[in-house]
Design an enzyme around this catalytic site. Structure first.
Site, PDB file in Angstrom:
ATOM      1  N   HIS A 257      -8.614  -0.702  -9.204  1.00 51.36           N
ATOM      2  CA  HIS A 257      -8.554   0.290  -8.132  1.00 51.36           C
ATOM      3  C   HIS A 257      -7.444   1.295  -8.396  1.00 51.36           C
ATOM      4  O   HIS A 257      -7.627   2.507  -8.221  1.00 51.36           O
ATOM      5  CB  HIS A 257      -8.328  -0.415  -6.790  1.00 51.36           C
ATOM      6  CG  HIS A 257      -8.064   0.519  -5.659  1.00 51.36           C
ATOM      7  ND1 HIS A 257      -9.041   1.292  -5.087  1.00 51.36           N
ATOM      8  CD2 HIS A 257      -6.906   0.829  -4.995  1.00 51.36           C
ATOM      9  CE1 HIS A 257      -8.521   2.027  -4.115  1.00 51.36           C
ATOM     10  NE2 HIS A 257      -7.227   1.771  -4.048  1.00 51.36           N
TER      11      HIS A 257
ATOM     12  N   ASP B 225       0.841  -1.192   0.000  1.00 57.08           N
ATOM     13  CA  ASP B 225       0.000   0.000   0.000  1.00 57.08           C
ATOM     14  C   ASP B 225       0.881   1.250   0.000  1.00 57.08           C
ATOM     15  O   ASP B 225       1.935   1.273   0.635  1.00 57.08           O
ATOM     16  CB  ASP B 225      -0.898   0.005   1.237  1.00 57.08           C
ATOM     17  CG  ASP B 225      -2.102   0.912   1.092  1.00 57.08           C
ATOM     18  OD1 ASP B 225      -2.265   1.507   0.014  1.00 57.08           O
ATOM     19  OD2 ASP B 225      -2.883   1.014   2.054  1.00 57.08           O
TER      20      ASP B 225
END
Length: 322
Positions: A229, A156
């Site tokens: 995403h 992330d």
């Protein structure tokens, strides 16, 4: 996207640029409606740097920091005549399948350190100082998960800006001179359905995220009708210029309660960038083709704040106590 005339932005911003930490606490509170509560909160905000120093000196290598973000309603109480140009309450987003709620919050304290005990001690003393003037509406303790991965198993924050691009992406510039050096903050607490995610084949997970799971390589999906995403969260203007934000997301969870999540926190120079990102994720691009990650991750909060520079924070505190 780097901004022009960056040398005119103050260097006394709050510690937005602090590196990703091993531990964090995200504390959201509301402030009582009476003048005494406002005065107390203002006093604590004015002494926030001293509090960080008092706790942080115990281990300087712990790199304790705290950013204070102020919501639109509280800002109006502290400074009714002047406010950052884009500051407003989080706008809920309604998609064809999933929605992003707007939840209360007057103040955000983003506490970071290399040691969880330092985050704990700072939060404890901070809340003791604030006393009954505030009500805690959300409190999340985050942790760094292996090699900066979320609980879904993917790295992330890969797209975070670095170097000179970091302040140019995260801090307000000369487009709003009075509040230059500040930063808009959007937070959302997502809970994951890890059971359903685990049943999803890895190659499908990778298509949803837009990166390979093991080695974190971007997957090109420009020609596909259903965007990943990664693609939906990439914002460009009509000229093709990309607008970055700074993410400091952290995993959190309680396995005994079957609670597994990611706390999204985005710092941005322009609030509209995150708003557009959320529209693309929830509504879809094209409309209807929403972010498939939302089939597994559900937002439970959504709040917007502004983190002013340290001098501006001090002025707000002094004004409310005067």
């Amino acid at each position: 996207m780097s901004g022009k005339n960056w040398d005119r932005v103050p260097i006394d911003a709050q510690s937005v640029e602090a590196p990703l930490s091993l531990a964090a606490v995200f504390l959201v509170v509301t402030v009582g409606s009476d003048k005494a509560a406002l005065s107390k909160v203002a006093s604590v905000l004015g002494e926030l740097d001293d509090l960080v120093k008092n706790v942080g000196f115990r281990d300087l290598s712990g790199r304790l920091s705290c950013i204070a973000g102020i919501g639109a309603d509280l800002w109006a109480r502290l400074s009714p005549d002047r406010r950052p140009r884009e500051l407003k309450a989080f706008a809920p987003v309604k998609g064809p399948v999933h929605s992003a709620p707007s939840t209360p919050g007057d103040l955000l304290f983003h506490i970071r350190a290399e040691r969880s005990d330092m985050c704990f001690e700072f939060e404890r003393i901070l809340l003791d100082s604030l006393g009954s003037s505030v009500t805690v509406v959300d409190e999340v303790t985050g942790f760094r998960y292996f090699d900066a991965r979320d609980l879904l198993g993917f790295v992330d924050g890969t797209a975070n800006p670095t170097g000179l691009d970091l302040p140019a992406s995260a801090l307000v510039g000369d487009e709003d001179v009075e509040f230059a050096g500040g930063s808009y903050i959007v937070v959302q607490k997502y809970l994951h359905d890890l059971g359903a995610w685990a049943e999803t084949p890895t190659h499908v997970q990778e298509e949803i995220i837009g990166r390979t799971k093991i080695d974190n390589i971007e997957i090109d999906d420009d020609d596909k009708p259903r965007k990943s995403h990664k693609s939906l969260a990439t914002i460009e203007d009509d000229a093709g210029n990309e607008f970055d934000i700074l993410r400091d997301n952290m995993p959190f969870g309680r396995p005994g309660q079957k609670e597994f999540g990611t706390y999204f926190i985005g710092y941005t120079r322009y609030l509209w960038v995150i708003e557009k990102m959320l529209q693309r994720m929830y509504v879809g691009e094209p409309p209807g083709a929403y972010d498939r990650l939302l089939d597994f991750s559900t937002p439970h909060t959504g709040t917007t704040f502004f983190a002013p520079t340290r001098p501006t924070l001090q002025k707000l505190a002094d004004g409310a106590q005067g």
